[in-house]
Design a protein around this motif. Sequence first.
Motif, PDB file in Angstrom:
ATOM      1  N   PRO A 179       0.874  -1.161   0.093  1.00  0.00           N
ATOM      2  CA  PRO A 179       0.008  -0.052   0.209  1.00  0.00           C
ATOM      3  C   PRO A 179       0.801   1.114   0.024  1.00  0.00           C
ATOM      4  CG  PRO A 179      -0.047  -0.939   2.094  1.00  0.00           C
ATOM      5  CD  PRO A 179       0.751  -1.958   1.342  1.00  0.00           C
ATOM      6  N   MET A 180       2.075   1.119   0.211  1.00  0.00           N
ATOM      7  CA  MET A 180       2.798   2.484   0.792  1.00  0.00           C
ATOM      8  C   MET A 180       2.908   3.388  -0.466  1.00  0.00           C
ATOM      9  SD  MET A 180       2.795   2.093   3.760  1.00  0.00           S
ATOM     10  CE  MET A 180       3.467   3.869   3.902  1.00  0.00           C
ATOM     11  N   PRO A 181       3.300   2.868  -1.844  1.00  0.00           N
ATOM     12  CA  PRO A 181       3.336   3.681  -3.090  1.00  0.00           C
ATOM     13  C   PRO A 181       2.084   4.633  -3.162  1.00  0.00           C
ATOM     14  CG  PRO A 181       4.068   1.650  -3.607  1.00  0.00           C
ATOM     15  CD  PRO A 181       3.510   1.520  -2.175  1.00  0.00           C
ATOM     16  N   TRP A 182       1.085   4.211  -2.933  1.00  0.00           N
ATOM     17  CA  TRP A 182      -0.405   4.679  -2.974  1.00  0.00           C
ATOM     18  C   TRP A 182      -0.557   5.621  -1.748  1.00  0.00           C
ATOM     19  CZ3 TRP A 182      -4.911   5.957  -0.954  1.00  0.00           C
ATOM     20  CH2 TRP A 182      -5.975   6.408  -1.801  1.00  0.00           C
ATOM     21  N   LEU A 183      -0.317   5.181  -0.587  1.00  0.00           N
ATOM     22  CA  LEU A 183      -0.578   5.918   0.577  1.00  0.00           C
ATOM     23  C   LEU A 183       0.240   7.146   0.962  1.00  0.00           C
ATOM     24  CD1 LEU A 183      -1.413   3.133   3.223  1.00  0.00           C
ATOM     25  CD2 LEU A 183      -3.065   4.909   2.394  1.00  0.00           C
ATOM     26  N   MET A 184       1.660   7.000   0.491  1.00  0.00           N
ATOM     27  CA  MET A 184       2.431   8.025   0.626  1.00  0.00           C
ATOM     28  C   MET A 184       2.139   9.413   0.264  1.00  0.00           C
ATOM     29  SD  MET A 184       4.773   7.208   2.875  1.00  0.00           S
ATOM     30  CE  MET A 184       6.052   8.481   2.622  1.00  0.00           C
ATOM     31  N   PRO A 185       1.526   9.496  -1.024  1.00  0.00           N
ATOM     32  CA  PRO A 185       1.289  10.748  -1.557  1.00  0.00           C
ATOM     33  C   PRO A 185      -0.017  11.284  -0.764  1.00  0.00           C
ATOM     34  CG  PRO A 185       1.744   9.377  -3.383  1.00  0.00           C
ATOM     35  CD  PRO A 185       1.943   8.613  -2.158  1.00  0.00           C
ATOM     36  N   TYR A 186      -0.824  10.197  -0.736  1.00  0.00           N
ATOM     37  CA  TYR A 186      -2.139  10.522  -0.093  1.00  0.00           C
ATOM     38  C   TYR A 186      -1.742  11.156   1.243  1.00  0.00           C
ATOM     39  CZ  TYR A 186      -6.870   9.564   2.056  1.00  0.00           C
ATOM     40  OH  TYR A 186      -7.836   9.924   2.715  1.00  0.00           O
ATOM     41  N   SER A 187      -1.083  10.707   2.128  1.00  0.00           N
ATOM     42  CA  SER A 187      -0.829  11.145   3.202  1.00  0.00           C
ATOM     43  C   SER A 187      -0.267  12.318   3.485  1.00  0.00           C
ATOM     44  CB  SER A 187       0.096   9.997   4.197  1.00  0.00           C
ATOM     45  OG  SER A 187       1.361  10.355   3.584  1.00  0.00           O
ATOM     46  N   PHE A 188       0.391  12.966   2.348  1.00  0.00           N
ATOM     47  CA  PHE A 188       0.865  14.544   2.372  1.00  0.00           C
ATOM     48  C   PHE A 188      -0.315  15.467   2.693  1.00  0.00           C
ATOM     49  CE2 PHE A 188       4.971  13.281   1.662  1.00  0.00           C
ATOM     50  CZ  PHE A 188       5.011  12.926   0.647  1.00  0.00           C
ATOM     51  N   LYS A 189      -1.495  15.065   2.551  1.00  0.00           N
ATOM     52  CA  LYS A 189      -2.791  15.992   2.546  1.00  0.00           C
ATOM     53  C   LYS A 189      -3.495  15.523   3.673  1.00  0.00           C
ATOM     54  CE  LYS A 189      -2.982  18.083  -1.982  1.00  0.00           C
ATOM     55  NZ  LYS A 189      -3.751  18.155  -3.093  1.00  0.00           N
ATOM     56  N   ASN A 190      -3.731  14.049   3.984  1.00  0.00           N
ATOM     57  CA  ASN A 190      -4.417  13.494   4.696  1.00  0.00           C
ATOM     58  C   ASN A 190      -3.851  12.567   5.635  1.00  0.00           C
ATOM     59  OD1 ASN A 190      -7.200  14.262   3.076  1.00  0.00           O
ATOM     60  ND2 ASN A 190      -5.782  13.271   1.851  1.00  0.00           N
ATOM     61  N   GLN A 191      -2.867  13.233   6.484  1.00  0.00           N
ATOM     62  CA  GLN A 191      -1.783  12.395   7.283  1.00  0.00           C
ATOM     63  C   GLN A 191      -2.537  11.314   8.424  1.00  0.00           C
ATOM     64  OE1 GLN A 191       1.166  14.446   9.263  1.00  0.00           O
ATOM     65  NE2 GLN A 191       2.441  12.403   9.821  1.00  0.00           N
ATOM     66  N   GLU A 192      -3.479  11.955   9.018  1.00  0.00           N
ATOM     67  CA  GLU A 192      -4.155  11.242   9.981  1.00  0.00           C
ATOM     68  C   GLU A 192      -4.891  10.323   9.395  1.00  0.00           C
ATOM     69  OE1 GLU A 192      -6.355  13.761  12.808  1.00  0.00           O
ATOM     70  OE2 GLU A 192      -7.326  12.216  13.865  1.00  0.00           O
ATOM     71  N   LEU A 193      -5.641  10.486   8.476  1.00  0.00           N
ATOM     72  CA  LEU A 193      -6.585   9.491   7.762  1.00  0.00           C
ATOM     73  C   LEU A 193      -5.778   8.342   7.487  1.00  0.00           C
ATOM     74  CD1 LEU A 193      -9.587  11.290   5.490  1.00  0.00           C
ATOM     75  CD2 LEU A 193      -9.671   9.649   7.564  1.00  0.00           C
ATOM     76  N   SER A 194      -4.653   8.865   6.956  1.00  0.00           N
ATOM     77  CA  SER A 194      -4.024   7.577   6.124  1.00  0.00           C
ATOM     78  C   SER A 194      -3.376   6.945   7.280  1.00  0.00           C
ATOM     79  CB  SER A 194      -2.664   8.306   5.207  1.00  0.00           C
ATOM     80  OG  SER A 194      -1.851   7.385   4.776  1.00  0.00           O
ATOM     81  N   MET A 195      -2.828   7.381   8.393  1.00  0.00           N
ATOM     82  CA  MET A 195      -2.109   6.527   9.445  1.00  0.00           C
ATOM     83  C   MET A 195      -3.139   5.766  10.012  1.00  0.00           C
ATOM     84  SD  MET A 195       0.329   9.088  11.284  1.00  0.00           S
ATOM     85  CE  MET A 195       0.969   8.017  12.472  1.00  0.00           C
ATOM     86  N   THR A 196      -4.428   6.233  10.296  1.00  0.00           N
ATOM     87  CA  THR A 196      -5.479   5.213  10.818  1.00  0.00           C
ATOM     88  C   THR A 196      -6.118   4.145  10.078  1.00  0.00           C
ATOM     89  OG1 THR A 196      -6.206   7.393  12.057  1.00  0.00           O
ATOM     90  CG2 THR A 196      -7.773   5.573  11.966  1.00  0.00           C
ATOM     91  N   PHE A 197      -5.973   4.707   8.769  1.00  0.00           N
ATOM     92  CA  PHE A 197      -6.551   3.619   7.684  1.00  0.00           C
ATOM     93  C   PHE A 197      -5.418   2.440   7.772  1.00  0.00           C
ATOM     94  CE2 PHE A 197      -8.721   1.978   4.347  1.00  0.00           C
ATOM     95  CZ  PHE A 197      -7.932   1.681   3.204  1.00  0.00           C
ATOM     96  N   HIS A 198      -4.318   2.662   7.527  1.00  0.00           N
ATOM     97  CA  HIS A 198      -3.128   1.856   7.482  1.00  0.00           C
ATOM     98  C   HIS A 198      -3.268   1.003   8.727  1.00  0.00           C
ATOM     99  CE1 HIS A 198       0.937   0.190   8.139  1.00  0.00           C
ATOM    100  NE2 HIS A 198       1.120   0.056   6.939  1.00  0.00           N
ATOM    101  N   ASP A 199      -3.215   1.479   9.902  1.00  0.00           N
ATOM    102  CA  ASP A 199      -3.380   0.837  11.157  1.00  0.00           C
ATOM    103  C   ASP A 199      -4.587  -0.141  11.454  1.00  0.00           C
ATOM    104  OD1 ASP A 199      -1.730   3.231  12.940  1.00  0.00           O
ATOM    105  OD2 ASP A 199      -0.902   1.807  11.674  1.00  0.00           O
ATOM    106  N   GLN A 200      -5.666   0.446  11.135  1.00  0.00           N
ATOM    107  CA  GLN A 200      -6.979  -0.197  11.451  1.00  0.00           C
ATOM    108  C   GLN A 200      -7.219  -0.968  10.258  1.00  0.00           C
ATOM    109  OE1 GLN A 200      -9.948   2.588  12.455  1.00  0.00           O
ATOM    110  NE2 GLN A 200      -9.086   3.222  14.186  1.00  0.00           N
ATOM    111  N   ILE A 201      -7.208  -0.694   9.154  1.00  0.00           N
ATOM    112  CA  ILE A 201      -7.521  -1.590   7.785  1.00  0.00           C
ATOM    113  C   ILE A 201      -6.550  -2.305   7.258  1.00  0.00           C
ATOM    114  CG2 ILE A 201      -8.753  -1.772   5.984  1.00  0.00           C
ATOM    115  CD1 ILE A 201     -10.626  -0.917   8.114  1.00  0.00           C
ATOM    116  N   ILE A 202      -5.531  -1.593   6.848  1.00  0.00           N
ATOM    117  CA  ILE A 202      -4.586  -2.284   5.949  1.00  0.00           C
ATOM    118  C   ILE A 202      -3.630  -3.356   6.844  1.00  0.00           C
ATOM    119  CG2 ILE A 202      -2.292  -1.771   4.530  1.00  0.00           C
ATOM    120  CD1 ILE A 202      -4.694  -0.719   3.418  1.00  0.00           C
TER     121      ILE A 202
END
Length: 611
Positions: A179-202
Amino acid sequence: MGFQTPMYMLTDYLDQTRKGIIQLPDFQRGYKWEDERIRQLLITVLRGHPMGVVMLLETGNALVRFKPRAVEGTDVPAGTEPKKLLLDGQQRLTSLTQALSGDGIVGTKDDRGKLLDRRYFVNIAEAIEDPNRMDEAVISVPADGMIKKNFDRDIVLDLSTTEKQQEQGFFPLNELLNPMPWLMPYSFKNQELSMTFHDQIIQPAANYQIPAIELDSDTDKSAVATVFEKVNIGGLPLNVFELLTSVFAGDAAYYERTGEDFRLNDDLQEIRQHWKPYPVLDSIENTDFLQALTMLSTLEKHNASTSSRPPAVSAKREDVLKLELEDYLKWRDPLRDAFVWVAGFLADRHVFRKRDVPYPKQLVPLAAIKVALGKDAELHSVSQRLESWYWAGVIGELYGSASETRFVRDIEQVPAWAADPDQPTPRTINDANFVESRLHSMRTRNSAAYKGLAALIMANDARDWMEDKTFGAVQHKDMAVDIHHIFPQRWCNENGIDDEHRESIVNKTMLSAHTNRVIGGVAPSKYLEKIEAKAGIDSGYLDNLLTGHFVSPEAVRTDDFESFFTQRREALCQLIEAVLQKPVQRDVSQGIAAEDSSHFETEDEPEAEFE
């Protein structure tokens, strides 16, 4: 023959299917899961719920050599020898392999059998807001990433590029295991959402485990055949029934109270004896009854809860297994009697036989709704609204497969609305739509709408052309009524009528076996003369009978198939509009319908010779 029961990571399975370490024995049936079943499987994985056991056979036995074939959707080089053969779990592992790897495009089909290429995404914000809403968060999208409407003129959702996916917060599930190649650019604008999504779902999904039963390489061919047969006949519904039978039989409180074990199978056989006078209920399976009962039990618990997050109403198999014997005994008799009421409800809509039930699965929520409404279901206004809901499901073709979510919406929404029309309109009614071109592809009883429209024609006070009788329950049986061609097959073939128009429901109606024998295979103008002579009726009277079937007397008396077909298609569209209380899109008349070149089977309807 020996076996072991290891647990493997989902990543291990996908790696082995892609490399050809796990392949299928060639006698396995082809991949055929529908789009909705694939979506539900992905939801199961993301929620961390068990998806069942897979069965594998070690290769290397010189006496048992099955020709292998790679799992569909993989690029395994020809000649690659597998180390394991997949005996049970093909549909699940194929779905996961295609959806979670590569480009994520899965070759599937919809509930009507139309072939589709789909990709799957999860709405990040919805997924982490409430895990119980994962059903709504996971979506199926065409392979190009765009959801469209209005005959593809308007784009509703565009996920065709990575940038658009990130902008709108839809994670492509084929990136789940990397997931990281997709999530890294996404996390620049949505860091909290990205981290939560990674920890709870991914992360939990990456660690998802699937149990296996591995048969060793000493297993002989006859044992493999026996195992394969047994694991593929019953499937999940049978397993649920057997497990619940075992649980109920071990209920200590019941034994203490009665001095004997509770036998679920015997109890359901008694219920079937109660249903014996109603052959239309032969379509109800044991698991259907248990699903309806589960909905009622979970609905009661949901309504009684004072929690801010009450337990969910459910019809899922996993929740059937949570039933307590006391729950079963509480709802058994009301539900048993509700299905008898269902038989009467169907008879009032001219559905008399098991083979003519459009959707046996729709009877599951219908019976539960009857229990919820009680005697109010008999009220005229309530019955009318239930009828609207029923035909919406049939004509809208909404109960093809994986219907548990719709069942729950029905039991939550329909009773309140049926009792009070000011309540929100049920989702099933809102979802129902119909287009004119669908009449061209409704050709056999494989279509629920085909059977439903045949019943609606009978309900229009249609009468048999030879015997001049309505199609009530007794007459339907005595006259051996069935669906027959209006312009006979033989005449159509001799006069260049193509398969699409010849086999369409537009060219069929309900008639007695006697009438069908008189019709034979000749032109309508000829068989109408025969009917008038044999039945002793004049042409004007017969014209009225034809009109009752939405048939133009002028068109059939002049053997004008084109005029007949056009006029009857329009009449059936108007009938459907009256039932759905919605307009039918005239895509054929407006010249915007695609040519229907799909493969289909014709029904076995031998044409009788002229009497």
